[in-house]
Design a protein around this motif. Sequence first.
Motif, PDB file in Angstrom:
ATOM      1  N   ASP A 156     -29.626  73.111 -20.515  1.00  0.00           N
ATOM      2  CA  ASP A 156     -28.348  73.087 -19.793  1.00  0.00           C
ATOM      3  C   ASP A 156     -28.045  71.704 -19.226  1.00  0.00           C
ATOM      4  OD1 ASP A 156     -25.961  73.947 -18.736  1.00  0.00           O
ATOM      5  OD2 ASP A 156     -26.854  74.876 -16.962  1.00  0.00           O
ATOM      6  N   ALA A 157     -28.038  70.714 -20.107  1.00  0.00           N
ATOM      7  CA  ALA A 157     -27.689  69.356 -19.693  1.00  0.00           C
ATOM      8  C   ALA A 157     -26.187  69.239 -19.513  1.00  0.00           C
ATOM      9  CB  ALA A 157     -28.174  68.352 -20.732  1.00  0.00           C
ATOM     10  N   ARG A 158     -25.803  68.420 -18.537  1.00  0.00           N
ATOM     11  CA  ARG A 158     -24.375  68.251 -18.293  1.00  0.00           C
ATOM     12  C   ARG A 158     -23.772  67.260 -19.273  1.00  0.00           C
ATOM     13  NH1 ARG A 158     -21.301  66.427 -12.657  1.00  0.00           N
ATOM     14  NH2 ARG A 158     -19.191  66.842 -13.417  1.00  0.00           N
ATOM     15  N   ASP A 159     -24.450  66.101 -19.441  1.00  0.00           N
ATOM     16  CA  ASP A 159     -23.901  65.082 -20.327  1.00  0.00           C
ATOM     17  C   ASP A 159     -25.007  64.078 -20.675  1.00  0.00           C
ATOM     18  OD1 ASP A 159     -24.199  63.536 -18.009  1.00  0.00           O
ATOM     19  OD2 ASP A 159     -22.086  63.745 -17.462  1.00  0.00           O
ATOM     20  N   THR A 207     -30.378  71.327 -24.677  1.00  0.00           N
ATOM     21  CA  THR A 207     -29.235  72.229 -24.837  1.00  0.00           C
ATOM     22  C   THR A 207     -28.121  71.781 -23.897  1.00  0.00           C
ATOM     23  OG1 THR A 207     -29.749  73.874 -23.118  1.00  0.00           O
ATOM     24  CG2 THR A 207     -30.856  74.111 -25.260  1.00  0.00           C
ATOM     25  N   SER A 208     -26.885  71.949 -24.353  1.00  0.00           N
ATOM     26  CA  SER A 208     -25.731  71.542 -23.538  1.00  0.00           C
ATOM     27  C   SER A 208     -24.485  72.230 -24.067  1.00  0.00           C
ATOM     28  CB  SER A 208     -25.541  70.024 -23.586  1.00  0.00           C
ATOM     29  OG  SER A 208     -25.277  69.610 -24.922  1.00  0.00           O
ATOM     30  N   THR A 245     -16.763  77.619 -14.525  1.00  0.00           N
ATOM     31  CA  THR A 245     -17.448  76.330 -14.372  1.00  0.00           C
ATOM     32  C   THR A 245     -16.940  75.336 -15.410  1.00  0.00           C
ATOM     33  OG1 THR A 245     -19.429  77.426 -13.523  1.00  0.00           O
ATOM     34  CG2 THR A 245     -19.692  75.199 -14.361  1.00  0.00           C
ATOM     35  N   SER A 246     -16.760  75.800 -16.639  1.00  0.00           N
ATOM     36  CA  SER A 246     -16.243  74.915 -17.682  1.00  0.00           C
ATOM     37  C   SER A 246     -14.837  74.428 -17.337  1.00  0.00           C
ATOM     38  CB  SER A 246     -16.227  75.643 -19.027  1.00  0.00           C
ATOM     39  OG  SER A 246     -17.533  75.920 -19.468  1.00  0.00           O
ATOM     40  N   LEU A 291     -31.570  71.818 -16.135  1.00  0.00           N
ATOM     41  CA  LEU A 291     -30.825  70.734 -15.491  1.00  0.00           C
ATOM     42  C   LEU A 291     -29.580  71.219 -14.754  1.00  0.00           C
ATOM     43  CD1 LEU A 291     -31.067  68.033 -18.321  1.00  0.00           C
ATOM     44  CD2 LEU A 291     -32.590  68.434 -16.376  1.00  0.00           C
ATOM     45  N   HIS A 292     -29.248  72.507 -14.893  1.00  0.00           N
ATOM     46  CA  HIS A 292     -28.108  73.108 -14.176  1.00  0.00           C
ATOM     47  C   HIS A 292     -26.804  72.340 -14.423  1.00  0.00           C
ATOM     48  CE1 HIS A 292     -30.730  75.920 -12.184  1.00  0.00           C
ATOM     49  NE2 HIS A 292     -31.482  74.941 -11.691  1.00  0.00           N
ATOM     50  N   GLY A 293     -26.639  71.873 -15.646  1.00  0.00           N
ATOM     51  CA  GLY A 293     -25.423  71.124 -15.944  1.00  0.00           C
ATOM     52  C   GLY A 293     -24.169  71.956 -15.861  1.00  0.00           C
ATOM     53  N   ALA A 294     -24.270  73.265 -16.075  1.00  0.00           N
ATOM     54  CA  ALA A 294     -23.085  74.129 -16.021  1.00  0.00           C
ATOM     55  C   ALA A 294     -23.400  75.426 -15.302  1.00  0.00           C
ATOM     56  CB  ALA A 294     -22.589  74.422 -17.439  1.00  0.00           C
ATOM     57  N   THR A 295     -24.343  75.380 -14.366  1.00  0.00           N
ATOM     58  CA  THR A 295     -24.695  76.585 -13.618  1.00  0.00           C
ATOM     59  C   THR A 295     -23.699  76.804 -12.496  1.00  0.00           C
ATOM     60  OG1 THR A 295     -27.036  76.193 -14.066  1.00  0.00           O
ATOM     61  CG2 THR A 295     -26.505  77.762 -12.326  1.00  0.00           C
ATOM     62  N   PRO A 296     -23.021  77.960 -12.450  1.00  0.00           N
ATOM     63  CA  PRO A 296     -22.035  78.201 -11.388  1.00  0.00           C
ATOM     64  C   PRO A 296     -22.671  78.109 -10.007  1.00  0.00           C
ATOM     65  CG  PRO A 296     -21.857  79.860 -13.130  1.00  0.00           C
ATOM     66  CD  PRO A 296     -23.094  79.078 -13.408  1.00  0.00           C
TER      67      PRO A 296
END
Length: 943
Positions: A393-396, A414-415, A515-516, A338-343
């Motif tokens: 890699d979920a964002r929220d 995962t998140s 990114t965080s 999901l690229h929730g935190a992919t730079p």
Amino acid sequence: MPPSPTPSDTTRLSLSLLSPWNLSIGGEPIRVSSGQSRTLLALLALNAPRPVTSAAIIDALWEGDPPRLAQRLTQNLVSRLKVRLRRVGFDGLESCDGGYRLRNATTDVERFETLITVAVNAHRGGEHRRAATACKEALALCSGSPFPQMESDVFRLEATRLANMAAEARALLAVALAEAGDSAEALREAETILAADPMNQDAVKAAMTALRAQGNTHRAVQAYADFQARLAEETGLDPSGELKDLHTSLLRDEAPKPRPQASVTKGNVPRQLPPPPVHFTGRRRQAAHLTDLLTDPRATGVVCAVNGIGGVGKSALAVHVAHKVADWFPDGVLYADLHGATPGTEPLSPEEVLRRFLRSYDSDIPLNASVDEVAARFRALTSERRILVVLDDARDDTQVVPLLPGRSSAVLITSRRPMATIDAASNMHLDLLGGNDSVALLVSSTESDREDDRGSLASIARECGGLPLALCVMAARLRLDPGRSARNFASELGNSDTAEYFDDGRRRLSSILDTSLADVSQRHRDGDETVRLFRLAALHPGNDASIDALAAMSERSETETESRLSVLAGYRLVERSGLGRWRMHDVIRRFALTSSEILPAEGRRAAVDRMARFYIGTSNNAAKAHDASQGSASIIGPDYSDQAVAFSSAEEAYEWLERELEAIESVLRFLADRGGRPSDAALLCTQTYPTYSFLATRPLQLKTIVDIGLNSVRRSPQPWDYFVYSSAANWRANTGSPTEALKLLSTASERAEAAGNENFVITASLTRYAISMTEDDRSQALSDAETVRRVGSELNRPTVEAWGWIMLSRLGARNRDTENALARSEKAMEFLTRVDSLTKVNVLSNRGFRLLDAGRPAEAHGRFDECVRELDRASAQSSELYAEALWGLAEAAHAEGDFDSSDDLRAEALDLARTVGIVDDERHSKLASNPVPYPRPPEFGVE
């Protein structure tokens, strides 16, 4: 908060616990005769580098029946062990977080566990010969009974665990040998195991495989039949499916084949998982928990969520588990990053993911359908199917909720942050890898299990702090530069403050953390202030920091600071280390330290200045609280107390000082060195040393405080630096360097006289008296004792005057002038109600011994009883004074004819004296063998 430098291999502590006890440092054997010291070392080494709490140590040392002074005795035991280890070049025993830990220490237990992990991973990967070699090396370490001469339950339980691991390793060895084609050896191993454990199914499998390889199919079939009968008789169960398949293949004379999985889905069955992680290591408990939840036949609509800091291995765990359970989902496994935190990549929208999933089942919907319509179609399609959906890699929560399938399917998410609003069967926080698993991951990833590499790999693992991404980057660097030794790499990594070593071009830890921070800044109120706090916290040099220190550095209230730290904790950028205390992961500290460079230089200097003022001011307030019963404290240098924590009592001050000891030591080092503030370092030394000395703080840390202060005033002389010279003289005198102490004291007196501080004469005279008595210079001792008594009277300081009379009384006893000594002890008693608790104990103890010398044991007995009662309720107990009082009671009881009580009291006094280091083992034995308490041990210093 810079990382600690990597110690050289020459200072590595190595401890053998699986065979006869053996301790070595840098390869040189070290003798440790004390049973308690062995227990302490073993407990710390088994947990290294993680800290062990004082409570756990006390429980191991005294088996649930600790003495009254267990906390103090433990501190003294650690202090003596630190001194012993430092003498032989090892400085890795540290105090931290309410306990202690070992750095740069290895055990054969750690090596054993690493080899088992290597063996398991090699076997899973089809490298059976390598697995067999690792098993043999592991089993060779178990040459005797583990934890020799250690009776604690902690070690009994650990011995049981290791014995179970050894049994599993032996079974794995038999299986690996069989599958590697070494049938004769495999058969011997299997038969040995079955002789001791007839129900071991792995051994049966190894025996059947070995017999088959030898062409003895009939015997292999008979081995299965015999085991099946035993198992049914003992447990009523059938052999495992794996054994049944092997038995069937033997009957059919063909190799085992995996059983096909049924599917209720017509057409293509999507299997979208990426390849499993090649070097997946550790996480056994977490993987087993997720597997159990996802394969529970009674459960429907299971949702499992895994959260944790970037790079901690969430995706690897999820993919690993998903591959393990894939056969339980015959209608497909869907996967989406999901690229929730992919730079540099925008998070995928729920609609885009849903359309992709639906196309996997040849189900398409109109382009103009809303997200709700698409989600409803997905739920309908999955409601009658068993599908596993992996959302990586979920964002929220808002990104995930539309992607949840119907109740027949399961979800693995995962998140970075917890999925707070999703009803999950498991909301697992994935923590860092432990030390053994970290080393095992490096060993597996670098394909190096050579003994000469292992120590360096362990150093690299410690610098990575258990973060799998950092470990994988380090492993890649090692593989790409084969000409460079692991030792060289570990040394360079340990001496670097930057995070550049954790970027390899493809995986950039700095980008993940950036990114965080960007998300913090954009999504949270006062996000920029929160990011600023993160960068300022990097400037604190301690392993952790208190909320009030961080609030002072950021010039914000504690409430605001706590709230912003909680936001950072949600992104796993910081974590709580205790009540009101916070810390950063070691690798994030490196990144944060680099990140803090974007702050203006003036802003960094101001933050460091506020940190220095906070610790100096609070230590000054603590000193004033401590001195409240003795008159006003001498405030030297700038007074920053208005910028610091205030204390309503000495007890509060003592608690703060004990809690902040490691932080103060780190701040002192920083101010004196990288911070470029030697005058502030010296000032902090003067504010902390006297009170820490009173509290009997751990010797090596006291020495650090003194040495830093002394070096600082030599670099940057100050008008008040005689306080530092006096503290250094006091320390040298207490540690057996009287000549050096007298030199420092002379310098202190000269500088105090030049500064016009008449009050300082008390400190100089007290210290000089102690040295003179040690050197038997009675003339100088008399002069100093009279000076202390006179100045105490002139300044109306009852504690000082009482000490003057104690000094004169002890000098009278040294001169064998009993009348004089008794009279002066009586003068000290006049101050009993006006002095602090420990001075009161000294007055009573001195009076008790003088009464014994005068032949009045009944009165002496009463005084020593008062000592014990006062020590039991004192805010700062002294083990040395306790041993002294017990000895006095032993003498009194013997003089009164109560010999049984005298013997018991003497034994307790000597045991305590040995524990706190007043006497060593040889001296203890000699004193204990005397038929009567006399002669009085000079080690007690009571004359």
